[in-house]
Design a protein around this motif. Structure first.
Motif, PDB file in Angstrom:
ATOM      1  N   ARG A   1       0.815  -1.254   0.090  1.00 38.30           N
ATOM      2  CA  ARG A   1      -0.049   0.074  -0.053  1.00 38.30           C
ATOM      3  C   ARG A   1       0.851   1.217   0.100  1.00 38.30           C
ATOM      4  N   PRO A   2       1.392   1.529  -1.028  1.00 39.47           N
ATOM      5  CA  PRO A   2       2.427   2.646  -1.218  1.00 39.47           C
ATOM      6  C   PRO A   2       2.050   4.025  -0.858  1.00 39.47           C
ATOM      7  N   ASP A   3       0.755   4.062  -1.363  1.00 37.64           N
ATOM      8  CA  ASP A   3      -0.122   5.496  -0.946  1.00 37.64           C
ATOM      9  C   ASP A   3      -0.244   5.778   0.387  1.00 37.64           C
ATOM     10  N   GLY A   4      -0.592   4.788   1.234  1.00 37.78           N
ATOM     11  CA  GLY A   4      -0.612   4.819   2.687  1.00 37.78           C
ATOM     12  C   GLY A   4       0.651   5.235   3.239  1.00 37.78           C
ATOM     13  N   VAL A   5       1.598   4.825   2.739  1.00 39.00           N
ATOM     14  CA  VAL A   5       3.182   4.960   3.260  1.00 39.00           C
ATOM     15  C   VAL A   5       3.528   6.607   2.977  1.00 39.00           C
ATOM     16  N   LYS A   6       3.129   6.827   1.580  1.00 40.91           N
ATOM     17  CA  LYS A   6       3.496   8.185   1.110  1.00 40.91           C
ATOM     18  C   LYS A   6       2.714   9.124   1.798  1.00 40.91           C
ATOM     19  N   ASN A   7       1.318   8.990   1.866  1.00 41.89           N
ATOM     20  CA  ASN A   7       0.541  10.076   2.713  1.00 41.89           C
ATOM     21  C   ASN A   7       0.775  10.087   4.122  1.00 41.89           C
ATOM     22  N   ALA A   8       1.142   9.056   4.806  1.00 40.11           N
ATOM     23  CA  ALA A   8       1.426   9.147   6.397  1.00 40.11           C
ATOM     24  C   ALA A   8       2.712   9.852   6.157  1.00 40.11           C
ATOM     25  N   VAL A   9       3.635   9.931   5.413  1.00 43.38           N
ATOM     26  CA  VAL A   9       4.931  10.760   5.431  1.00 43.38           C
ATOM     27  C   VAL A   9       4.748  12.266   5.115  1.00 43.38           C
TER      28      VAL A   9
END
Lengths: 374, 374
Positions: free
Chosen positions: A327-335
């Motif tokens: 879930r790359p978007d979850g990671v990017k958005n969190a950062v």
């Protein structure tokens, strides 16, 4: 005719799965070589330059032999067929993701390991391992550079009434530079794995040796120990209780490491990271004990929200990563959210990999240069 | 009737083998417990207080399942029988020798490992391992005492054009006593084994930890590396050439160890020992290089004749051992001859054991207090 059949097979494959790594299926190249994780002198399993894996199992009287690795390595399996010599052989229907994969062989309904492959602890058992050559495998290759040592230590654990095992990576030069002291990264394995995972499957020691040899990082110590959640008394992940492991790590292992190794025994020089379940443990422990670590990393193991970290005044880095097939978007958005809130946060997405060790090898390679920079 | 049949079975057993440990066959006690070498949470294989082993293999569709361990553990095998649940079970026909045993499971004609057991490198493959509780197991038990570290080192080997692996046991206190230097025992595995054997199967680190904790020995370092004879290019034992391994050990590993560890880098404080093929290597290398080592030990690995040692002016100890089920008279007579010739020679015979690791664990336990006494 042969080509026509292979075209049919290709169509059949695509109709079954979304996991094939390429959108156009090439012919299988007959450049198979033994996997680098084979037992000494064993020819099979083999891998080719496209990422296909080929298996060979001797069981002349068996009725059925199926390898758990299948299409793209992430689902299904590969049924082997018996040839005239009573030997079972088969090739994965699709190329596998680059890097390390666990697998086993189901023979007549029983689960066993491939006698040709080395074993690695995952899925709460010692599984067979296979290595698909990766385009970027140079960063974890065994090279002719100075190598650190991996020390097995048995540390006293009053809370669990036993001596527990940890592995401690000491960088090249540790033995000679008797006056030098080093920061420490506490690095945790995932569910079903143990303290051997990061050095064996993850090649963490070789990743560090190479980064140090290239002058890309200042040397630090890495410590791996058992997350304990495989033990029956701690139950499964649903009713997981972090307290027993937190006690072992913070009250027992860290003091042992600071006593027996030349560490810089303060928060500024102590990091915690973990993959998958180890990320969950990292998040739990860093939030419960904000005074212990200053660098936090979750590898395919959840995210931090800005409000989680509001009391963490000595926090220096938050690193969050996963594979592009997770879930790359979850990671990017969190950062992005963490950065907006003023935290030093970094995200990393491993291209073309899923919830597997190639993602975590690459994550460590990206994380290491960011640690202990001040 | 049952008793009559078991009497018949007993007679049948004795007619087949000399390896049953007891001269009178008792009824099998139903006090089976999981082997201490089982994978986490695995119930089988089990062992009882008499030394019988019981196996359980799930393979519902299999035609035949046979465990390689059999009568007394040294010959024959144990065929398992399938119960109504499709699970194969069986118990050895006789008690096994105390200590560690390698085994594997033949399923429908193919050789696999027992999914319940941990794996150990022997017979040129990773085999399943089982531990029969021994009356003297206390000396290699994991106890709440200070533990040394076992360090995996990768040392440069120009002669074989690779980084080779060794394991280095550093005793408790090594990290803290930065000024202290230690003697070194170079300790070799047997044919088909590798550098993991002495710490895993042999429990050499625990034997040392316990001896040191009891004040029975002065601490020293132990080094294990790969004897290389499993590599195809070095061929089998018949056309074995010691030169490549001698070069790795004497010209590459010893200098690495003396550079990276706080050793006393002289002949008087350097010993070599080996089990089985490792004994053969020890004899070859100590005779080729009389200036390198001062203490020699052959464990189930041949003998020295007095004339072999006539040029060894700095020789301090010769230790020769084997199991009582091997050729104890050969060992005892060789040591008598060495003593008559004026050498400091010691023999040891492990009661009730054969060419197996319990013999070698006990041999190390006997050897260690004799080393580096001057």
């Amino acid at each position: 005719m042969k080509k026509y059949i292979s075209t049919l097979i290709v169509f059949f494959v695509f109709s079954l799965t979304l996991c094939v790594a390429q959108s156009e299926k090439p012919a299988i190249k007959e450049d198979f070589k033994p996997s680098v994780l084979n037992q000494p002198g064993k020819e099979y399993p083999m891998v080719n330059s496209q990422g296909y894996a080929r298996f060979r199992i001797e069981a002349p009287e068996a009725q059925s032999v199926v390898v758990s690795l299948g299409l793209g390595g992430t689902r299904g399996g590969t049924p082997l067929t018996k040839n005239d010599d009573g030997v079972w052989m088969g090739t994965t229907a699709g190329p596998m993701d680059e890097g390390f994969h666990y697998y086993h062989v189901t023979i007549d309904g029983g689960v066993f390991n491939d006698p040709g492959a080395l074993n690695y602890y995952g899925s709460v058992r010692w599984e067979s391992g296979i290595e698909i050559p990766a385009h970027d495998q140079d960063f974890y290759a065994l090279k002719n550079v100075p190598h650190g040592h991996v020390q097995q230590v048995l540390f006293p654990s009053p809370s669990t009434e036993t001596s527990r095992r940890a592995f401690v990576y000491t960088p090249p030069g540790y033995d000679k530079n008797q006056s030098e002291r080093y920061p420490v990264l506490y690095l945790q394995h995932g569910w079903g794995e143990d303290e051997t995972a990061w050095m064996n499957q993850g090649r963490a020691n070789l990743i560090m040796d190479n980064l140090i040899a290239e002058g890309k990082i200042d040397p630090f110590i890495i410590v791996n120990t058992y997350g304990m959640t495989n033990e029956i008394k701690f139950g499964g992940l649903r009713n997981f209780d972090i307290t027993p492991f937190q006690t072992v790590l913070v009250d027992e292992l860290i003091p042992y490491v600071d006593e027996h190794f030349r560490t810089i025994p303060d928060q500024a020089h102590r990091a915690m990271a973990g993959l998958s379940m180890g990320g969950m443990e990292t998040k739990d422990i860093t939030l419960n004990k904000p005074e212990v670590f200053s660098h936090y990393a979750l590898l395919s193991g959840g995210i931090y929200a800005p409000e989680d970290l509001k009391d963490h005044s000595n926090l220096k880095l938050v690193f969050i990563s996963c594979g592009s097939k997770e879930r790359p978007d979850g990671v990017k958005n969190a950062v992005v959210a963490l950065k907006d809130a003023g935290y030093n946060a970094v995200s990393y997405v491993s291209e073309g990999t899923a919830h597997e060790f190639q993602t975590w090898r690459r994550s460590l390679y990206q994380l290491a240069p960011l640690l202990f920079k001040e």
